[in-house]
Scaffold this motif. Structure first.
Motif, PDB file in Angstrom:
ATOM      1  N   ILE A   1       0.836  -1.206   0.000  1.00 47.36           N
ATOM      2  CA  ILE A   1       0.000   0.000   0.000  1.00 47.36           C
ATOM      3  C   ILE A   1       0.866   1.250   0.000  1.00 47.36           C
TER       4      ILE A   1
ATOM      5  N   GLY B   1       0.861   3.273  -3.415  1.00 49.69           N
ATOM      6  CA  GLY B   1       0.234   4.590  -3.394  1.00 49.69           C
ATOM      7  C   GLY B   1       1.176   5.696  -3.807  1.00 49.69           C
TER       8      GLY B   1
ATOM      9  N   VAL C   1      -1.057   8.552  -5.610  1.00 48.04           N
ATOM     10  CA  VAL C   1      -2.255   8.761  -4.799  1.00 48.04           C
ATOM     11  C   VAL C   1      -1.942   9.616  -3.580  1.00 48.04           C
TER      12      VAL C   1
ATOM     13  N   ALA D   1       1.355   8.684   3.079  1.00 47.19           N
ATOM     14  CA  ALA D   1       1.408   7.217   3.090  1.00 47.19           C
ATOM     15  C   ALA D   1       1.607   6.681   4.501  1.00 47.19           C
TER      16      ALA D   1
ATOM     17  N   VAL E   1      -1.703   6.706   6.169  1.00 48.90           N
ATOM     18  CA  VAL E   1      -2.506   5.613   5.623  1.00 48.90           C
ATOM     19  C   VAL E   1      -2.067   4.282   6.225  1.00 48.90           C
TER      20      VAL E   1
END
Length: 523
Positions: A302, A306, A311, A317, A320
């Protein structure tokens, strides 16, 4: 007289003063002696605060919190069981399991100390029970823990990017291959030592009667197939132009003849059938061990995915990663309860405050370094040694290795990065390449006698003397030093991944060799 703060700093370190206080005390004392004490306290305080007040540094506490949540949620044991299922059949199996567990845990924590503590508390007793000596178990744990800050996410690389203004994403990507090389090199050394030291015989270890909740089962079921389809999609995207399924328009963009959503759906179905065909070839327990590791191992995917797709930024990150760790621990694995959260936040806050205080003190120290003309003096001295960048890289590796023996990687990067980085960039070394050389070298210093921090952590976890572990770790340090020189003189090792993903910022017409290393002798 101001330049004397460097010897004073070393003296304070040698007498046992904590690094953070030595960083603040040495310039303070000498400025006071010079009589310029009007704004000394205010200046040091201001630089100390400004050193911590940074948006990119917010990634540090978030990544540390994510690692703490994962560790408290029982993730470490799942990763160890997963590594045992794959590596236990090799000669010296548990030593290989230890190394692979560190490589997997590196994608969650980014900290060598956390790796040593978490993996060591599980693996050292298990290895000793299976016939390994305690000193060997502690040594391999300490040696493999340095992979933590090399494979992303990496706290050390975040600090370097903050100090030197580099891209965090490019440093993360550049650390992937060197981190894997360190792990593979340690495994090769273990195999070479297996016969000489009569390491225990190979035995595949798969934990029996695994239990998994329905939610975790179906989450793992979906994630495995999505990840495999994603890999196939990346291969398709790379080959589509060559097989006539895509073309390049006048603007330079790739135009696909088929909808990418349709292609992904087809690859997702193909992934499902591939996995189902493999299902009958392995035992039920092996499948359950793998499924239990899927959700934790999704964290680095992820984070990097990302960042690569665009993203979110590396700092976003990290947030996240915390959110994902909470969701996995509370709702998927159900291995944490609300009452556990207070202790997790407390431990993470204490660890984060120590790191950021150290960073702030190093920034204040760096300010005094710049005022003392030490950078110019050191730069002139280095350039006077040789005009050959290859020789200078060798000498600077020796310097960094010695510094890493006594000083933690974070402060060393903050102090030496602004001094050494511009010297080698002017000589034609790519900034990202030098960042990896410096980060990996100082990271290895964490496991180097006499002051390597992870040696003391391994000693605490194992109960073995630091001196004993230091002797046992020498063969593994030799492997890590070899990797350092390989990534120093072969830039493609670390630079290929960020180049292929477009994070080096090179124009296409420049070419790979000219982009990763403008120095002809290093290509």
């Amino acid at each position: 007289m101001l330049i004397l703060f460097l010897p004073l700093f070393l003296i304070l370190i040698m007498v046992g003063l904590p690094v953070v206080f030595a960083l603040l005390a040495s310039p303070f004392a000498l400025i006071m002696l010079e009589g310029d004490n009007r704004n000394v306290v205010a200046g040091l305080y201001r630089n100390l605060y400004n050193g911590m007040d940074s948006f990119p540094l917010m990634a540090l506490p978030f990544f540390m919190l994510a690692g703490e949540i994962m560790n408290r949620g029982g993730i470490t044991l799942r990763l160890v069981e997963f590594a045992q299922a794959f590596m236990g059949h090799l000669r010296g199996g548990l030593a290989h399991v230890n190394i692979l567990s560190s490589m997997l845990f590196a994608g969650l924590s980014g900290s060598a100390v956390a790796d040593t503590s978490a993996i060591g508390s599980t693996m050292i007793p298990a290895m000793e029970k299976n016939g390994y000596t305690r000193k060997f178990a502690a040594a391999i744990t300490a040696a493999s823990s340095v992979i933590g800050p090399i494979i992303p996410p990496s706290g050390i690389m975040i600090i370097y990017a903050y100090v030197m203004g580099e891209s965090v994403a490019s440093l993360f990507l550049a650390g992937i291959v060197p981190g894997i090389m360190v792990g593979v090199g340690l495994m090769v050394m273990v195999r070479l030592m297996a016969d000489r030291y009569d390491l225990p015989k190979a035995e595949r270890i798969v934990t029996k009667n695994q239990e998994i909740t329905p939610v975790e089962y179906w989450v793992s079921f979906a994630l495995i197939r999505i990840n495999l389809a994603g890999i196939l999609m990346a291969i398709y995207s790379g080959l589509s132009t060559y097989v006539g399924l895509a073309s390049i328009n006048e603007a330079g963009d790739k135009v696909h003849s088929l909808s990418l959503w349709i292609v992904f759906a087809a690859l997702l179905a193909a992934s499902h059938f591939m996995l189902m065909s493999y299902r009958g070839k392995v035992s039920h327990d092996f499948r359950m061990v793998c499924k239990k590791a899927v959700a934790p191992l999704q964290t680095p995917i992820i984070i990097l995915g990302g960042i690569l797709v665009g993203v979110f930024t590396p700092t976003e990150a990290s947030a996240v990663a915390v959110a994902y760790a909470l969701i996995v621990s509370f709702f998927v694995l159900r291995s944490m309860k609300m009452k556990d959260l207070g202790e997790v936040l407390t431990r993470s806050a204490l660890a984060t405050s120590a790191v950021l205080f150290l960073v702030g003190a190093a920034v204040a120290f760096k300010t005094v370094v710049s005022l003392s003309y030490a950078p110019q003096i050191l730069s002139d001295y280095i350039l006077s040694l040789s005009e050959n960048p290859l020789i200078l890289l060798f000498l600077i590796n020796l310097l960094l290795f010695i510094v890493g023996m006594f000083l933690d990687a974070g402060p060393a990067i903050i102090i030496l990065g602004p001094i050494l980085g511009p010297i080698f960039v002017d000589l034609g070394v790519h900034p990202v390449h030098f960042a990896i050389i410096m980060s990996v070298n100082l990271t290895v210093g964490l496991a180097t006698p006499p002051m390597g921090l992870v040696l003391f952590v391994a000693s605490t976890v194992s109960g073995e003397k630091v001196e004993t572990i230091a002797k046992a770790i020498l063969p593994f340090l030799a492997v890590e030093i070899l990797v350092i020189f390989l990534i120093t003189y072969i830039p493609a090792i670390s630079m290929t991944v960020p180049y292929l993903t477009g994070f080096l910022g090179c124009a296409p017409e420049i070419g790979f060799s000219a982009c990763i290393s403008p120095v002809p002798g290093i290509n």
